[in-house]
Design a protein around this motif. Sequence first.
Motif, PDB file in Angstrom:
ATOM      1  N   TYR A  17       0.851  -1.186   0.000  1.00  0.00           N
ATOM      2  CA  TYR A  17       0.000   0.000   0.000  1.00  0.00           C
ATOM      3  C   TYR A  17       0.883   1.231   0.000  1.00  0.00           C
ATOM      4  O   TYR A  17       1.814   1.352   0.790  1.00  0.00           O
ATOM      5  CB  TYR A  17      -0.923  -0.006   1.212  1.00  0.00           C
ATOM      6  N   CYS A  48      -2.014   4.441   6.375  1.00  0.00           N
ATOM      7  CA  CYS A  48      -2.779   3.206   6.547  1.00  0.00           C
ATOM      8  C   CYS A  48      -1.917   2.145   7.224  1.00  0.00           C
ATOM      9  O   CYS A  48      -2.373   1.440   8.124  1.00  0.00           O
ATOM     10  CB  CYS A  48      -3.280   2.709   5.190  1.00  0.00           C
ATOM     11  N   ASP A  49      -0.651   2.036   6.787  1.00  0.00           N
ATOM     12  CA  ASP A  49       0.243   1.053   7.393  1.00  0.00           C
ATOM     13  C   ASP A  49       0.482   1.363   8.862  1.00  0.00           C
ATOM     14  O   ASP A  49       0.495   0.466   9.705  1.00  0.00           O
ATOM     15  CB  ASP A  49       1.576   1.029   6.651  1.00  0.00           C
ATOM     16  N   THR A 102      -2.643   0.534  10.846  1.00  0.00           N
ATOM     17  CA  THR A 102      -2.792  -0.916  10.982  1.00  0.00           C
ATOM     18  C   THR A 102      -1.840  -1.456  12.039  1.00  0.00           C
ATOM     19  O   THR A 102      -2.222  -2.288  12.865  1.00  0.00           O
ATOM     20  CB  THR A 102      -2.537  -1.602   9.631  1.00  0.00           C
ATOM     21  N   TYR A 134      -3.170  -0.534  15.435  1.00  0.00           N
ATOM     22  CA  TYR A 134      -4.292  -1.387  15.826  1.00  0.00           C
ATOM     23  C   TYR A 134      -3.791  -2.760  16.269  1.00  0.00           C
ATOM     24  O   TYR A 134      -4.264  -3.294  17.267  1.00  0.00           O
ATOM     25  CB  TYR A 134      -5.287  -1.545  14.675  1.00  0.00           C
ATOM     26  N   GLN A 135      -2.843  -3.317  15.526  1.00  0.00           N
ATOM     27  CA  GLN A 135      -2.330  -4.638  15.894  1.00  0.00           C
ATOM     28  C   GLN A 135      -1.665  -4.607  17.265  1.00  0.00           C
ATOM     29  O   GLN A 135      -1.836  -5.527  18.077  1.00  0.00           O
ATOM     30  CB  GLN A 135      -1.360  -5.142  14.832  1.00  0.00           C
ATOM     31  N   GLN A 183      -8.847   1.106  16.068  1.00  0.00           N
ATOM     32  CA  GLN A 183      -9.639   0.515  14.989  1.00  0.00           C
ATOM     33  C   GLN A 183     -10.358   1.601  14.193  1.00  0.00           C
ATOM     34  O   GLN A 183     -10.413   1.551  12.965  1.00  0.00           O
ATOM     35  CB  GLN A 183     -10.651  -0.471  15.563  1.00  0.00           C
ATOM     36  N   GLN A 227      -7.790   3.327  12.079  1.00  0.00           N
ATOM     37  CA  GLN A 227      -7.421   2.482  10.946  1.00  0.00           C
ATOM     38  C   GLN A 227      -8.498   2.533   9.867  1.00  0.00           C
ATOM     39  O   GLN A 227      -8.198   2.640   8.675  1.00  0.00           O
ATOM     40  CB  GLN A 227      -7.205   1.039  11.383  1.00  0.00           C
ATOM     41  N   CYS A 254      -7.525   3.921   6.218  1.00  0.00           N
ATOM     42  CA  CYS A 254      -7.461   2.916   5.153  1.00  0.00           C
ATOM     43  C   CYS A 254      -8.729   2.863   4.316  1.00  0.00           C
ATOM     44  O   CYS A 254      -8.921   1.915   3.558  1.00  0.00           O
ATOM     45  CB  CYS A 254      -7.183   1.537   5.749  1.00  0.00           C
ATOM     46  N   LEU A 256      -7.983  -0.903   1.547  1.00  0.00           N
ATOM     47  CA  LEU A 256      -7.946  -2.328   1.840  1.00  0.00           C
ATOM     48  C   LEU A 256      -8.996  -3.069   1.027  1.00  0.00           C
ATOM     49  O   LEU A 256     -10.137  -2.628   0.942  1.00  0.00           O
ATOM     50  CB  LEU A 256      -8.173  -2.580   3.333  1.00  0.00           C
TER      51      LEU A 256
END
Length: 112
Positions: A28, A33-34, A37, A40-41, A98, A101, A105, A109
């Motif tokens: 991406y 966005c990365d 993400t 969030y992880q 979340q 994200q 994103c 995605l």
Amino acid sequence: MYRQLARVAAAGLLAGAIGLGPGGAPTYADAACDQATAAYQGAHRDFVAAKHKLARAKRQLHHAHAHGTAAQFQHAKNKVKRVRAKVHEARAAMQEAQAAQAAACQGLLPRA
């Protein structure tokens, strides 16, 4: 799915949003966005760890209630209370990450 993305990217329909990295995996172009993400992880990992600590604290409470002294039981109760607060904080952080994200994103995605 990667082949479909490769065909769409090759046709130029994604306007540079998705490129192909090593091994044909999609990459991406949007760094936000990365980052969202990854955040969030990390928040999800913290939430799962807090839930695991809560389960252990509850087991300790149950054991102290059945076999321990009043001081051990009180200590276990206090620990459950502290860990519940951390679970609550971790859940709020995860939901916030979340939402960030989803905003970062949006449209990038692929839908499964």
